[in-house]
Design a protein around this motif. Sequence first.
Motif, PDB file in Angstrom:
ATOM      1  N   ASN A 240       0.814  -1.089  -0.008  1.00 39.59           N
ATOM      2  CA  ASN A 240      -0.110  -0.012   0.091  1.00 39.59           C
ATOM      3  C   ASN A 240       0.905   1.252  -0.104  1.00 39.59           C
ATOM      4  OD1 ASN A 240      -2.301  -1.483   0.326  1.00 39.59           O
ATOM      5  ND2 ASN A 240      -2.386  -1.546   2.290  1.00 39.59           N
ATOM      6  N   ASP A 241       1.923   1.227   0.980  1.00 35.23           N
ATOM      7  CA  ASP A 241       2.734   2.464   1.216  1.00 35.23           C
ATOM      8  C   ASP A 241       3.624   2.833  -0.234  1.00 35.23           C
ATOM      9  OD1 ASP A 241       1.787   2.919   3.746  1.00 35.23           O
ATOM     10  OD2 ASP A 241       3.425   1.822   4.523  1.00 35.23           O
ATOM     11  N   ILE A 244       1.232   4.245  -3.016  1.00 33.89           N
ATOM     12  CA  ILE A 244       0.713   5.522  -2.698  1.00 33.89           C
ATOM     13  C   ILE A 244       1.945   6.584  -3.038  1.00 33.89           C
ATOM     14  CG2 ILE A 244       0.372   7.507  -0.963  1.00 33.89           C
ATOM     15  CD1 ILE A 244      -1.274   5.133   0.580  1.00 33.89           C
ATOM     16  N   LEU A 260      -8.895  -4.695  -1.518  1.00 34.17           N
ATOM     17  CA  LEU A 260      -7.877  -4.277  -0.399  1.00 34.17           C
ATOM     18  C   LEU A 260      -7.436  -5.201   0.499  1.00 34.17           C
ATOM     19  CD1 LEU A 260      -9.567  -0.778   0.426  1.00 34.17           C
ATOM     20  CD2 LEU A 260      -7.302  -1.005  -1.146  1.00 34.17           C
ATOM     21  N   LEU A 271      -5.079   3.716   1.818  1.00 31.89           N
ATOM     22  CA  LEU A 271      -5.504   4.010   0.439  1.00 31.89           C
ATOM     23  C   LEU A 271      -6.819   4.680   0.046  1.00 31.89           C
ATOM     24  CD1 LEU A 271      -4.333   0.667  -1.139  1.00 31.89           C
ATOM     25  CD2 LEU A 271      -3.202   2.735  -1.839  1.00 31.89           C
ATOM     26  N   ALA A 274      -6.087   8.406   1.019  1.00 29.49           N
ATOM     27  CA  ALA A 274      -4.709   9.128   0.283  1.00 29.49           C
ATOM     28  C   ALA A 274      -5.040  10.385  -0.489  1.00 29.49           C
ATOM     29  CB  ALA A 274      -3.965   8.073  -0.461  1.00 29.49           C
ATOM     30  N   LEU A 279      -6.193   7.545  -8.593  1.00 33.17           N
ATOM     31  CA  LEU A 279      -6.548   6.235  -8.101  1.00 33.17           C
ATOM     32  C   LEU A 279      -8.072   6.036  -7.726  1.00 33.17           C
ATOM     33  CD1 LEU A 279      -5.798   3.645  -5.954  1.00 33.17           C
ATOM     34  CD2 LEU A 279      -5.997   5.321  -4.308  1.00 33.17           C
ATOM     35  N   ILE A 281     -10.914   3.348  -6.406  1.00 30.08           N
ATOM     36  CA  ILE A 281     -11.221   1.857  -5.571  1.00 30.08           C
ATOM     37  C   ILE A 281     -12.576   1.508  -5.642  1.00 30.08           C
ATOM     38  CG2 ILE A 281     -10.971   1.011  -3.297  1.00 30.08           C
ATOM     39  CD1 ILE A 281      -8.696   2.880  -2.677  1.00 30.08           C
TER      40      ILE A 281
END
Length: 317
Positions: A240-241, A244, A260, A271, A274, A279, A281
């Motif tokens: 995840n990090d 981002i 996720l 996420l 962010a 992005l 989702i």
Amino acid sequence: MRAVFLDKKTFHKTIALDEISAQFDSFTCFDVTAEHEIITRCQDADVVLTNKVVFDKKTLEQLPKLKLICITATGVNNVDIAAANALGITVTNAKAYAKGSVAQYVFAQLLEYFNQTSHHNANTAKGLWQQSDTFCYLGNTIYELADKTIGIIGYGDLGQSVAQIATAFNMKVMVAERPSAVSIRSQRYAFDEVIKQADIITLHCPQTPETEQLFNRQIFSNMQTHAVLVNTARGALINNDDLIDALNNNDIGYAILDVLDQEPPRSDHPLLTAELTNLKITAHIAWASMEAQQRLIAIVASNISSFFSGGKLNQVT
């Protein structure tokens, strides 16, 4: 014979379960089941249906009557398969039910991104076309899928369905070999080569120790800066990090996630907070066309029938 379905709410309320219920004297459905409710609800069951309810070794050891666990999905991460096997509990899953639904989702999202469909609909709704001094109002740029390279990570039923549609769009399809492979199979490409060349990368591989956190800082740095990443597989495939950072730094162009690493995610999931414009989702719905849901139930019903007639249909133990 008694069966229970522990998380029926993972299916649409209109999905018919008659093919399953007809095979039992008692068939009880629960919308959702918390961890502390599992033993009580399953203690008298011969068969348990579960989508995402977890059955670890400790839980399985407390269910001596249990003969069969039907996972109403393809992934089997929520059941300790080794423990079930040791206890004589059969586990089945369902495959190939959602290949049309998932492939359709992938291209619905890609077409939205490359055609900017919502943007252009909104322009007319806002009156911008009506005010134009030419016959059209161009708005955001539109790009074609034709001649773009799509990299497919995981080439089972889902990956193959995506490839079929991509071919119809005249895209170049690159099916990636496993990252650790020492040789490249026919009609596949080295994983690193796919990562470097693809305009679009779509994930369809299972979550395993080899694939967890597969897409990390190093992989993102090797992708094209305009590349689009689509994940309809498992959230844990991506760090995840690192994602981002890659999106913030424009190391890649865009990411579309239907999964996720935690589902449902907490409200402060990194996420979700962010605030990235590149992005998108959705809530793990790529699999969930009405047709796919009903096909899945039919497969589960067949798994049960096969088990009690001595067959081994879709057994994973």
